[in-house]
Design a protein around this motif. Structure first.
Motif, PDB file in Angstrom:
ATOM      1  N   LYS A   1      -7.454  -8.806  -4.624  1.00 23.05           N
ATOM      2  CA  LYS A   1      -6.960  -9.390  -5.878  1.00 23.05           C
ATOM      3  C   LYS A   1      -6.471 -10.826  -5.655  1.00 23.05           C
ATOM      4  O   LYS A   1      -6.687 -11.709  -6.504  1.00 23.05           O
ATOM      5  CB  LYS A   1      -5.833  -8.524  -6.430  1.00 23.05           C
TER       6      LYS A   1
ATOM      7  N   THR B   1       0.246  -8.644   3.448  1.00 22.61           N
ATOM      8  CA  THR B   1      -1.197  -8.481   3.563  1.00 22.61           C
ATOM      9  C   THR B   1      -1.913  -9.092   2.361  1.00 22.61           C
ATOM     10  O   THR B   1      -1.535  -8.874   1.209  1.00 22.61           O
ATOM     11  CB  THR B   1      -1.549  -6.985   3.655  1.00 22.61           C
ATOM     12  N   THR B   2      -2.963  -9.859   2.658  1.00 23.73           N
ATOM     13  CA  THR B   2      -3.790 -10.430   1.591  1.00 23.73           C
ATOM     14  C   THR B   2      -4.703  -9.350   1.027  1.00 23.73           C
ATOM     15  O   THR B   2      -5.317  -8.586   1.774  1.00 23.73           O
ATOM     16  CB  THR B   2      -4.640 -11.585   2.143  1.00 23.73           C
ATOM     17  N   THR B   3      -4.806  -9.284  -0.288  1.00 23.61           N
ATOM     18  CA  THR B   3      -5.654  -8.280  -0.931  1.00 23.61           C
ATOM     19  C   THR B   3      -6.850  -8.952  -1.612  1.00 23.61           C
ATOM     20  O   THR B   3      -6.890 -10.175  -1.779  1.00 23.61           O
ATOM     21  CB  THR B   3      -4.871  -7.495  -1.993  1.00 23.61           C
TER      22      THR B   3
END
Length: 330
Positions: free
Chosen positions: A6, A2-4
């Motif tokens: 941050k 999953t891309t966050t």
């Protein structure tokens, strides 16, 4: 993986706080910096989590929807109306199924609060529970009446009257009325409306008390009905599921429907029309009720001026095969 937020910040070469300001459109961000963040969001296909977004904005665009029994096909019709009404205004739903259990209902309300929902739509069996009185967000009761809270519901009392008029008009005189759960106001409205018309007609009636609208006990109540009142020639059921159980039991014991016994349900769930014989019933406009509840809650959330916080929709008799045709002779 999953891309966050941050990851977006690292790619754009900015702080997490700057990414948050761009995503939530809060505070000043230089145009060049904004473009870097937007490009990074696109490159990483980043979709901000609604709950995480809400921690920054205090506006989650999430709504809690609580239903008592999704096994009953009537309630998904309500839910579809709510969902369509919400999606048109870019709101999303968190859904809970309480199984008519007050403890489970309270747990779901807590889950809604923890997810920072902006409001709740509830088809609760317990509208006077302290958990609703203590909520700090708007609540709309759906298919439930509450004089002191916003609510959307059908005209149950008129529905009961309609059912009684139609079954009497078609020749039933030994009528059994299935009384819905005593703690659910619309169920009592239906019951009282039916009894009012039967009494006015000078007819005797019998009552089978039920404690739920679910599939689980419907067959037992149908058996009890014909066991206690074997000469019944007309049944006004508390809902379509109860009516279907009565139809099944009548046919099982050799009673002809509608010749020996007529049956009228309540709700007009989709399967009512594909039974054989088709179920005559009182139609509640479930989908439209759901949409109205969505519109009312959005208005409350956005603090718009609202003329009517208690919305009652009309009902109608749907004639199918479990009632006789009205005689036109004479």
């Amino acid at each position: 993986m999953t891309t966050t937020i941050k990851d977006v910040a690292n790619l754009a070469g900015v702080s997490v706080a700057t990414v948050s300001r761009v995503i939530n459109d809060r505070g000043y961000v230089h145009a060049d910096t904004r473009k870097k963040v937007e490009d990074a969001v696109k490159a990483l296909n980043f979709s901000p989590n609604e709950v995480a977004r809400s921690l920054y904005t205090r506006k989650s665009k999430l709504i809690g929807l609580l239903l008592p029994d999704i096994a009953n096909p009537y309630f998904p019709q309500l839910a579809r109306g709510v969902e369509d009404g919400m999606q048109e205004q870019d709101f999303r739903l968190i859904f809970g199924n309480s199984d008519e259990d007050e403890r489970k209902e309270q747990d779901y309300i807590q889950t809604f609060i923890q997810n920072n929902v902006m409001g709740v739509i509830s088809s609760t069996n317990y509208p006077h529970s302290p958990i609703y009185e203590n909520l700090k967000i708007p609540v709309v009761f759906l298919d439930r009446t509450s004089l002191d809270s916003p609510s959307v519901y059908a005209d149950g009392r008129e529905g009961g009257r309609l059912a009684a008029r139609e079954i009497i008009k078609r020749g039933s005189c030994r009528i059994t009325v299935m009384q819905g759960p005593s703690h659910i106001r619309p169920a009592q409205d239906r019951f009282e409306g039916a009894i009012e018309i039967i009494r006015d007609a000078g007819l005797d009636y019998r009552v089978i008390q039920t404690t739920s609208f679910s599939f689980n006990e419907a067959g037992l109540w149908a058996e009890e009905l014909f066991s206690k009142h074997s000469d019944t020639d007309g049944v006004i059921a508390s809902n379509d599921i109860a009516a279907m159980a009565v139809l099944h039991e009548a046919l099982r014991i050799g009673r002809k429907v509608p010749d020996d016994v007529q049956i009228i349900g309540f709700d007009d769930i989709p399967m009512s029309s594909i039974l054989s014989p088709g179920l005559s019933t009182i139609r509640q406009p479930a989908y439209e009720m759901g949409r109205k509840a969505a519109g009312l809650l959005i208005g409350l959330v956005e603090q718009a001026p609202i003329e009517n916080k208690n919305i009652q929709l009309p009902v109608e008799f749907i004639e199918r095969g479990t009632t006789r045709k009205v005689s036109t002779n004479g």
